[in-house]
Design a protein around this motif. Structure first.
Motif, PDB file in Angstrom:
ATOM      1  N   ARG A   1     -13.162  12.185  -3.149  1.00 37.30           N
ATOM      2  CA  ARG A   1     -12.573  11.064  -2.395  1.00 37.30           C
ATOM      3  C   ARG A   1     -11.180  11.503  -1.985  1.00 37.30           C
ATOM      4  O   ARG A   1     -10.272  11.590  -2.817  1.00 37.30           O
ATOM      5  N   ARG A   2     -11.026  11.814  -0.712  1.00 40.31           N
ATOM      6  CA  ARG A   2      -9.778  12.394  -0.224  1.00 40.31           C
ATOM      7  C   ARG A   2      -8.994  11.371   0.587  1.00 40.31           C
ATOM      8  O   ARG A   2      -9.556  10.661   1.410  1.00 40.31           O
ATOM      9  N   SER A   3      -7.704  11.351   0.336  1.00 43.72           N
ATOM     10  CA  SER A   3      -6.847  10.401   1.033  1.00 43.72           C
ATOM     11  C   SER A   3      -5.437  10.951   1.115  1.00 43.72           C
ATOM     12  O   SER A   3      -5.036  11.836   0.353  1.00 43.72           O
ATOM     13  N   VAL A   4      -4.678  10.392   2.056  1.00 44.22           N
ATOM     14  CA  VAL A   4      -3.241  10.640   2.173  1.00 44.22           C
ATOM     15  C   VAL A   4      -2.560   9.317   1.877  1.00 44.22           C
ATOM     16  O   VAL A   4      -2.899   8.290   2.484  1.00 44.22           O
ATOM     17  N   GLN A   5      -1.615   9.325   0.933  1.00 40.29           N
ATOM     18  CA  GLN A   5      -0.981   8.087   0.509  1.00 40.29           C
ATOM     19  C   GLN A   5       0.533   8.234   0.613  1.00 40.29           C
ATOM     20  O   GLN A   5       1.113   9.172   0.066  1.00 40.29           O
ATOM     21  N   VAL A   6       1.146   7.295   1.324  1.00 38.84           N
ATOM     22  CA  VAL A   6       2.583   7.329   1.617  1.00 38.84           C
ATOM     23  C   VAL A   6       3.255   6.149   0.935  1.00 38.84           C
ATOM     24  O   VAL A   6       2.743   5.018   0.977  1.00 38.84           O
ATOM     25  N   PHE A   7       4.429   6.414   0.344  1.00 37.15           N
ATOM     26  CA  PHE A   7       5.155   5.405  -0.419  1.00 37.15           C
ATOM     27  C   PHE A   7       6.617   5.361   0.002  1.00 37.15           C
ATOM     28  O   PHE A   7       7.161   6.341   0.517  1.00 37.15           O
ATOM     29  N   ASP A   8       7.247   4.221  -0.262  1.00 36.66           N
ATOM     30  CA  ASP A   8       8.662   4.073   0.074  1.00 36.66           C
ATOM     31  C   ASP A   8       9.533   4.549  -1.082  1.00 36.66           C
ATOM     32  O   ASP A   8       9.048   5.115  -2.073  1.00 36.66           O
ATOM     33  N   ALA A   9      10.837   4.327  -0.969  1.00 30.48           N
ATOM     34  CA  ALA A   9      11.779   4.841  -1.962  1.00 30.48           C
ATOM     35  C   ALA A   9      11.575   4.228  -3.333  1.00 30.48           C
ATOM     36  O   ALA A   9      11.939   4.820  -4.352  1.00 30.48           O
ATOM     37  N   ALA A  10      10.981   3.034  -3.383  1.00 25.34           N
ATOM     38  CA  ALA A  10      10.712   2.366  -4.659  1.00 25.34           C
ATOM     39  C   ALA A  10       9.349   2.741  -5.223  1.00 25.34           C
ATOM     40  O   ALA A  10       8.992   2.287  -6.316  1.00 25.34           O
ATOM     41  N   GLY A  11       8.582   3.524  -4.482  1.00 22.41           N
ATOM     42  CA  GLY A  11       7.255   3.914  -4.937  1.00 22.41           C
ATOM     43  C   GLY A  11       6.158   2.942  -4.580  1.00 22.41           C
ATOM     44  O   GLY A  11       5.046   3.034  -5.105  1.00 22.41           O
ATOM     45  N   ASP A  12       6.422   2.001  -3.668  1.00 24.87           N
ATOM     46  CA  ASP A  12       5.411   1.047  -3.214  1.00 24.87           C
ATOM     47  C   ASP A  12       4.686   1.609  -1.988  1.00 24.87           C
ATOM     48  O   ASP A  12       5.290   2.259  -1.130  1.00 24.87           O
ATOM     49  N   ALA A  13       3.398   1.327  -1.912  1.00 23.80           N
ATOM     50  CA  ALA A  13       2.577   1.896  -0.845  1.00 23.80           C
ATOM     51  C   ALA A  13       3.010   1.395   0.525  1.00 23.80           C
ATOM     52  O   ALA A  13       3.208   0.199   0.727  1.00 23.80           O
ATOM     53  N   VAL A  14       3.150   2.326   1.457  1.00 21.52           N
ATOM     54  CA  VAL A  14       3.465   2.025   2.854  1.00 21.52           C
ATOM     55  C   VAL A  14       2.202   2.109   3.705  1.00 21.52           C
ATOM     56  O   VAL A  14       1.922   1.238   4.527  1.00 21.52           O
ATOM     57  N   HIS A  15       1.420   3.187   3.498  1.00 21.76           N
ATOM     58  CA  HIS A  15       0.224   3.406   4.321  1.00 21.76           C
ATOM     59  C   HIS A  15      -0.681   4.386   3.594  1.00 21.76           C
ATOM     60  O   HIS A  15      -0.197   5.294   2.914  1.00 21.76           O
TER      61      HIS A  15
END
Length: 347
Positions: A122-136
């Motif tokens: 299961r492959r994904s790209v996961q992006v987070f903000d400076a607080a570590g919360d998911a952006v996209h």
């Protein structure tokens, strides 16, 4: 109490393999990005987060699933990541299915995830903000070109592959900011608008924000709606075939669906759209205030339904599709006009 170590995070994840990462993070008192970091070296690779490097490389995969969420709403779209348009403060990706408004300043941490699943990787790209919360998040699907995965990861791989992140404190939600003394200026500026994007500049100049302005603008600009109006609208829209636009986002991303909806299903506190290539999941019990809003554009008045949680955070917006033609716009406007109103809240 000290934060759990990467080893402890991995053990907690192994003990609850079916728990969603967001829920596991909450149970451990950590950020979701901490879970990805703890998997670096096995199921995760730290990669460069900036969208200018990341987004154009996604086109080669073909169809992917795009996921954006906030605390109350999740939107998922399937399509090709194509036609990326960079910008220092706001970037875009706009095509027939993937429609994104990207705010690069909040793209701080990113991971290429290669997790074992019952049907293979299961492959994904996961992006987070400076607080570590998911952006996209971006997920490969059966139709994606999996041969592109290793070159993609190699191109964006960071030298730092540490398992601990330096995260910042979360920015607290902004409460409603109204300025009743400048209500007439707000209405005059509202009359002068020719584009919905001018609204935020107007409220900023008047030392207000979106919710604060809605609370004091009054008719004909804003009408507060009764509870359950969002659910009523979604069911009515599904039965009408009228196209609409869902805007769902967080500080780093807004994802948009344009088109009709057909299958609306309520399950527990959630109301869901379950259509081919488009899913939406909304927590009905998080909706505290709902407004029907009218803003002028060069194509004519844009009618929207916008709703907020108890902290004053915007959950989502639903607009009609002005470019869809007069009949579609009239159909949307009629759906909004039929929603029951509520007395306005004092600012």
């Amino acid at each position: 109490m000290s934060a759990p170590s990467p080893e402890q995070i991995r053990a907690a994840r192994a003990a609850e393999p079916k728990m969603r990462a967001r829920d596991l993070a909450q149970s451990l008192g950590i950020a979701e990005a901490d879970i990805c970091a703890a998997l670096v070296g096995t199921e995760a690779t730290r990669i460069a987060a900036h969208p200018d490097g990341l987004m154009p490389r996604l086109t080669a995969f073909g169809p992917l699933m795009a996921l954006t969420r906030n605390d109350s709403c999740v939107i998922e779209k399937v399509g090709v990541y194509d036609d990326y348009r960079p910008g220092p403060h706001a970037a875009l990706m706009v095509n027939d299915t993937i429609d994104l408004r990207i705010f690069p300043g909040h793209w701080v941490h990113a991971f290429a995830m290669d997790e074992a699943g019952p049907n293979g990787p299961r492959r994904s790209v996961q992006v987070f903000d400076a607080a570590g919360d998911a952006v996209h998040k971006i997920y490969l699907r059966e139709g994606s070109d999996a041969a592109q995965w290793e070159p993609f990861v190699a191109a964006l791989r960071l030298e730092d592959q540490g398992q601990v992140l330096a995260l910042q404190s979360r920015t607290p939600p902004e409460v409603a900011k109204a300025n009743p003394d400048r209500a007439e200026e707000l209405r005059q500026g509202w009359d002068d608008m020719t584009d919905t994007h001018q609204f935020m500049r107007l409220t900023s100049r008047l030392k207000m924000n979106r919710l604060g302005a809605y609370r004091i603008a009054g008719a004909p600009y804003v009408r507060r709606l009764a509870p359950k109006s969002v659910e009523t609208l979604m069911h009515a829209a599904a039965g009408s075939g009228v196209p609409l636009m869902f805007f769902v986002g967080n500080r780093g991303m807004i994802e948009i669906h344009t088109g009709p909806i057909t299958r609306v299903v309520e399950m527990g506190p959630w109301i869901n759209v379950l259509d081919p290539g488009f899913d939406l999941h909304l927590r009905m019990d998080h909706i505290a205030e709902i407004y029907a809003v009218v803003k002028n554009t060069q194509r004519g008045p844009a009618h929207s339904v916008e709703f907020f949680d108890a902290q004053g955070m915007l959950i989502a917006q639903i607009f009609g599709v002005l470019r869809a033609g007069e009949e579609a716009v009239a159909g949307w406007n009629a759906l909004v006009a039929a929603l029951p109103g509520l007395e306005p809240v004092e600012a």
